[in-house]
Write a protein that holds these residues in place. Structure first.
Motif, short mmCIF file in Angstrom:
data_model
loop_
_atom_site.label_atom_id
_atom_site.label_comp_id
_atom_site.label_asym_id
_atom_site.label_seq_id
_atom_site.Cartn_x
_atom_site.Cartn_y
_atom_site.Cartn_z
N GLU A 23 -5.18 6.41 1.81
CA GLU A 23 -4.60 6.67 3.13
C GLU A 23 -5.56 6.27 4.21
O GLU A 23 -6.78 6.35 4.02
N ARG A 31 -5.69 10.06 -1.44
CA ARG A 31 -6.48 10.27 -0.22
C ARG A 31 -7.29 9.04 0.13
O ARG A 31 -7.41 8.65 1.29
N ILE A 61 1.14 4.26 -2.87
CA ILE A 61 0.93 5.68 -2.57
C ILE A 61 2.14 6.49 -3.06
O ILE A 61 2.00 7.54 -3.67
N ARG A 111 0.83 -1.20 0.00
CA ARG A 111 0.00 0.00 0.00
C ARG A 111 0.86 1.26 0.00
O ARG A 111 0.63 2.19 -0.76
N GLN A 112 1.90 1.25 0.86
CA GLN A 112 2.76 2.43 0.94
C GLN A 112 3.53 2.66 -0.35
O GLN A 112 3.76 3.80 -0.76
N ARG A 142 -8.15 9.42 8.81
CA ARG A 142 -7.57 10.16 9.91
C ARG A 142 -8.67 10.54 10.89
O ARG A 142 -9.76 10.91 10.49
#
Lengths: 328, 160
Positions: B153, B150, B123, B119-120, B156
């Protein structure tokens, strides 16, 4: 450096991310914490002895504390448990202040070996379970004084001459500036029985594990130099008096028939000093072995039955005589 | 100015008391100062404490996860769970900086799962594409990429 450094230890604090910290856990959560730790370690090649605090006798528990395998704090925890590796080089305290306190020990000056051992255990657990971690604060612990690396690196050092010449206050100040602390290990309050001290890092956040180990090692090296200087100076000044002190203690430890712990610790310090300086026919390794075995609960445990204080003192001197003279 | 102790007489002296590491300065009249000097510390302390608690009468913050109140931490020095660090971050940060000297972890990190690593990396690749799009002023494409990033991620938590 093993003339001065007795042993090295690394302790890692870790918490599972889905359970409250031990002081907030229900008994069921406490048990769950123990069970998952045991399960995660089932496949590791080393064997561990599992010791739940509630089932263990007082004498056994005390002996573990004296051996520094568990902390006195663990004794007070109902759901507390310990896993002691069969070679005694690793112990895991479960449900102490944090879910896990992984400790690894190595004789002499060898923080690296201790750290490698501790991290091997930590990785085995982390491969199966999630530890509470925050990108900014690192590994999260019940008390913020342990966050970040969660690591406490320490060395046990024998400093009879720095103690005698009242240098410990000065030494403490220097250590504090480097984020380290030095305190007596045996005895209570400011008393350091056997002139034994522990140097350890106070700061756990913002430094790497390597930096922490290196800071502790650096101070240990410095203390070693200072202690050696005082030893040599004393020997130059009054070598007969210095030798007399060591041999008297050697004589007492090899011949006494009943010796209390406090007296033992005082003479032990002279014995190790003489061994480290090559003046007595004893190795430092033997001294360090006697240090642990000569503690009261250890003597009692070796006897395998409860003893009176007087009996403990007698068994202690038997043990010392046998170790130092080979006789009865 | 009137004496802060009796509130009747004119204050003539300034007294600084340190309570719990915090200094509190008060204006006292000569009569009340005498009382203070005579050893009637308790009365003065009580007054000072009352003053301080008044100052601190803010709504209590609690951890939504374990329910522990921040005042409990102030007493025991122990947090209730890992989430407490999130809940009390604003209060804890200055404290941690004071105790630890630093506030950014520099040591080992948990090894990422294969999924997380993937995933990272994705991104990261999208970010590079987005920057390239901005460089050639293809803002439409850049905005699309931004939304895609977005979405990938982790959600948040809303800032309080």
């Amino acid at each position: 450096m093993n003339d001065i450094v007795v042993s090295s230890r690394v302790r890692l604090a870790r918490n599972y991310d889905d359970l409250p910290f031990p002081h907030k856990m229900t008994p069921e959560q406490g048990d769950a914490c123990v069970v998952r730790t045991l399960e995660a370690l089932r496949d590791v090649p080393e064997s561990y002895r599992f010791i739940p605090m509630k089932n263990e006798g007082d004498m056994e528990k005390k002996a573990l504390v004296e051996g520094h395998l568990i902390s006195p704090d663990l004794l007070l925890r109902k759901e507390g448990a310990a896993l002691i590796r069969s070679d005694g080089a690793v112990s895991i305290m479960i449900n102490e202040e944090d879910h896990l306190r992984i400790q690894a020990f190595a004789p002499g000056e060898n923080l690296q070996a201790a750290a490698e051992n501790a991290f091997r255990v930590e990785e085995a657990l982390a491969g199966r379970l999630n530890f509470a971690f925050d990108g900014q604060l690192g590994y999260l612990t019940a008390c913020p004084t342990n966050i970040g690396t969660g690591m406490r690196a320490s060395m046990m050092v024998h400093l009879p001459m720095l103690t005698l010449f009242k240098q410990m206050g000065k030494v403490n100040q220097v250590a504090a500036k480097l984020g380290l602390t030095i305190r007596g290990i045996y005895g209570e309050g400011s008393e350091a029985r056997g002139n034994l001290y522990q140097i350890s890092n106070q700061v756990t956040l913002g430094r790497t594990e390597r930096e922490i180990s290196e800071a502790v090692s650096a101070v240990a090296r410095q203390l070693t130099e200072m202690e050696r200087t005082f030893r040599e100076r004393t020997l130059e000044k009054d070598s007969v008096g210095f030798l007399d002190q060591m041999f008297r203690s050697y004589g007492l430890l090899s011949n006494a028939r009943r010796m209390q712990e406090k007296e033992f610790m005082a003479h032990w310090s002279n014995l190790r000093l003489g061994a480290a300086m090559g003046k007595l026919p004893v190795t430092t390794a033997l001294c360090d072995e006697l240090l642990t075995k000569g503690q009261s609960a250890q003597v009692q445990q070796a006897a395998g039955k409860p003893l009176t204080n007087r009996e403990i003192d007698e068994k202690r001197s038997d043990l010392l005589r046998r170790a130092l003279t080979g006789g009865e | 100015m009137l004496c802060e102790e009796c509130g009747e007489r004119q204050a003539e002296v300034l007294v600084t008391t340190v309570v719990g590491g915090e200094s509190v300065t008060r204006h006292l009249c000569r009569e009340c100062l005498k009382k203070y000097q005579a050893g009637d510390l308790q009365a003065v302390l009580a007054a000072v404490l009352a003053l301080m608690t008044q100052k601190e009468k803010q709504p209590e913050i609690t951890c939504p996860h374990c329910g522990m109140a921040f005042s409990e931490f102030e007493k025991s020095g122990m947090l209730g769970c890992a989430e407490c660090y999130q809940a009390f971050r604003a209060q804890l940060t200055p404290l941690i900086t004071k105790v630890q000297g630093r506030a950014q972890h520099a040591g080992r990190r948990p090894r990422l799962s294969a999924e997380e690593q993937e995933r990272q990396q994705k991104i990261e690749a999208l970010r590079t594409q987005m920057e390239a799009a901005v460089a050639v002023e293809n803002f439409e494409e850049a905005a699309r990429l931004r939304d895609e990033i977005r979405a990938m991620e982790p959600a948040r938590e809303a800032e309080a």
